[in-house]
Motif scaffolding. Structure first.
Motif, mmCIF file in Angstrom:
data_model
loop_
_atom_site.group_PDB
_atom_site.id
_atom_site.type_symbol
_atom_site.label_atom_id
_atom_site.label_comp_id
_atom_site.label_asym_id
_atom_site.label_seq_id
_atom_site.Cartn_x
_atom_site.Cartn_y
_atom_site.Cartn_z
ATOM 1 N N ALA A 80 -4.790 10.104 1.706
ATOM 2 C CA ALA A 80 -4.259 8.826 2.185
ATOM 3 C C ALA A 80 -5.366 7.976 2.790
ATOM 4 C CB ALA A 80 -3.146 9.070 3.201
ATOM 5 N N ASP A 81 -6.268 8.616 3.561
ATOM 6 C CA ASP A 81 -7.392 7.874 4.141
ATOM 7 C C ASP A 81 -8.320 7.364 3.046
ATOM 8 O OD1 ASP A 81 -6.454 8.266 6.675
ATOM 9 O OD2 ASP A 81 -7.879 9.872 7.178
ATOM 10 N N ALA A 82 -8.571 8.197 2.045
ATOM 11 C CA ALA A 82 -9.444 7.785 0.944
ATOM 12 C C ALA A 82 -8.824 6.629 0.171
ATOM 13 C CB ALA A 82 -9.716 8.964 0.012
ATOM 14 N N ASP A 83 -7.515 6.707 -0.078
ATOM 15 C CA ASP A 83 -6.839 5.612 -0.785
ATOM 16 C C ASP A 83 -6.896 4.320 0.021
ATOM 17 O OD1 ASP A 83 -6.217 7.267 -2.877
ATOM 18 O OD2 ASP A 83 -4.147 7.655 -2.228
ATOM 19 N N ALA A 84 -6.688 4.435 1.317
ATOM 20 C CA ALA A 84 -6.710 3.243 2.172
ATOM 21 C C ALA A 84 -8.094 2.608 2.177
ATOM 22 C CB ALA A 84 -6.281 3.602 3.590
ATOM 23 N N PHE A 85 -9.136 3.458 2.229
ATOM 24 C CA PHE A 85 -10.487 2.901 2.243
ATOM 25 C C PHE A 85 -10.842 2.296 0.896
ATOM 26 C CE2 PHE A 85 -15.191 3.268 2.071
ATOM 27 C CZ PHE A 85 -15.459 2.367 3.094
ATOM 28 N N ALA A 86 -10.393 2.923 -0.189
ATOM 29 C CA ALA A 86 -10.623 2.352 -1.517
ATOM 30 C C ALA A 86 -9.972 0.969 -1.620
ATOM 31 C CB ALA A 86 -10.076 3.281 -2.599
ATOM 32 N N GLU A 87 -8.773 0.833 -1.065
ATOM 33 C CA GLU A 87 -8.105 -0.463 -1.054
ATOM 34 C C GLU A 87 -8.890 -1.469 -0.229
ATOM 35 O OE1 GLU A 87 -4.066 -0.078 0.158
ATOM 36 O OE2 GLU A 87 -3.527 1.278 -1.487
ATOM 37 N N ARG A 88 -9.463 -1.002 0.875
ATOM 38 C CA ARG A 88 -10.256 -1.917 1.714
ATOM 39 C C ARG A 88 -11.492 -2.409 0.960
ATOM 40 N NH1 ARG A 88 -13.122 -0.827 7.643
ATOM 41 N NH2 ARG A 88 -14.368 -2.749 7.583
ATOM 42 N N VAL A 89 -12.176 -1.494 0.271
ATOM 43 C CA VAL A 89 -13.356 -1.902 -0.495
ATOM 44 C C VAL A 89 -12.953 -2.877 -1.597
ATOM 45 C CG1 VAL A 89 -15.195 -1.105 -2.027
ATOM 46 C CG2 VAL A 89 -14.654 0.174 0.049
ATOM 47 N N PHE A 90 -11.844 -2.591 -2.272
ATOM 48 C CA PHE A 90 -11.356 -3.519 -3.295
ATOM 49 C C PHE A 90 -11.063 -4.886 -2.688
ATOM 50 C CE2 PHE A 90 -7.874 -5.576 -5.594
ATOM 51 C CZ PHE A 90 -8.420 -5.667 -6.866
#
Length: 348
Positions: free
Chosen positions: A4-14
């Protein structure tokens, strides 16, 4: 690893990449005059807009549609594109305190020098203000202009100890690091009985300042470093607006200010309203100031050998130490609030 943290950070980078593309699109609209063509509230077909703006019709369609998808433009039922009045205030009105379109020029100025920046990050060198060019100069001048023209005189006059000095007949006032000169001009217009001298090391900025100051007889501009101020005194007041953190040797400049001031004069530094101490959960002001520092201000300062390399994020205790090293006893924060993201200090 927490998925979940990795997905959230990926969304932030996007989201950051998306923001970068939209920043570039606003830069295009600003620099090509596309927002001026759109005006406020007028509906445009692609073909009419392309003809009026001088933009190739295929690129015009792509830019208009991109602006609409980004929520910058509105599309009427008949398919024509409209710049809403609220968005025009931000992107088009150079007199508005909300005018932030010039900030995209700062981003572009830094991006254009990325090869040099990467080299500097490795070898400890820098990138000069001259290398950042007109995008950086114009952005700095244009984004601060409405605040200086509309708010600066009243903010300073609202501090009795400062207002009393500025109202002296025949007062001599120095504005060090004046850039495009809007701060100097604002003070000169508010204090018609004073002599205001703007000082800067960037000649193209001073050329722009002289053009802006046409019709304001009590302001002049000098191409010189701030440390040369002691030779031009005495002054009743000296100001450094959002420039001290860029200077390679701020102590030498502040010492020159102290030497050039009359015994009853005032020295004011306006700089970024960053937090008192570093914390990893800094707010958006901290985040944007670190961006300016990493990509613009710190490299500019490091371009001078021997620079103390302050950076944009100049904490209050750093400024206070500079002031003490220059012969002042310290600094006090003036009761000026709500002036963009700036804090005013008086050197005492």
């Amino acid at each position: 690893m927490d998925d979940a943290d990795a997905d959230a950070f990926a969304e932030r980078v996007f989201g950051a990449v998306l923001g970068a593309f939209e920043t570039m699109s606003i830069y295009v609209g600003d620099r090509l005059g596309l927002y001026r063509t759109l005006g406020s509230g007028t509906a445009w077909s692609v073909e009419a807009f392309a003809e009026a703006s001088g933009m190739h019709v295929r690129y015009a369609r792509e830019w208009l549609e991109q602006q609409a998808v980004a929520g910058i433009l509105r599309v009427d039922d008949d398919g024509r594109f409209v710049l809403p009045a609220a968005h025009a205030d931000v992107l088009l009105d150079a007199d508005s305190l909300r005018f932030t379109a010039p900030l995209t020029r700062m981003v572009q100025a830094a991006a254009a020098r990325m090869p040099e920046l990467l080299t500097a990050y490795r070898d400890g060198g820098g990138v000069t203000w001259a290398q950042f060019g007109d995008d950086a100069r114009d952005a700095q001048g244009d984004v601060n202009r409405p605040w200086f023209e509309r708010e600066l005189a009243g903010a300073l006059a609202g501090v009795p100890s400062v207002g009393a000095v500025l109202s002296r007949r025949g007062a001599r006032i120095a504005d060090i690091g004046c850039g495009h000169g809007w701060s100097s001009i604002a003070i000169a217009r508010a204090c018609p009985n004073a002599e205001v001298i703007g000082v800067d090391v960037d000649e193209p900025s001073l050329a722009a300042a002289r053009g802006h100051a046409a019709g304001t007889p009590n302001v002049s501009f000098v191409h010189a470093a701030g440390a040369a101020l002691r030779e031009r005194g005495p002054f009743d007041a000296a100001f450094i607006f959002e420039a001290l953190h860029d200077m390679p040797d701020p102590v030498a400049v502040l010492a020159a200010v102290r030497a050039a001031l009359r015994p009853d004069g005032v020295a004011i530094v306006m700089d970024e309203a960053v937090a008192d101490t570093f914390a990893p959960d800094g707010d958006e002001v901290e985040r944007v100031m670190y961006g300016y520092s990493l990509f613009l201000c710190l490299p500019d300062s490091k371009a001078t050998p021997g620079s103390v390399a302050t950076g944009t994020v100049m904490r209050p205790d750093v400024l206070a130490q500079y002031a003490r090293d220059a012969g002042f006893t310290g600094v006090e924060v003036l009761p000026i609030e709500g002036f963009a993201a700036f804090r005013f200090y008086r050197l005492v």
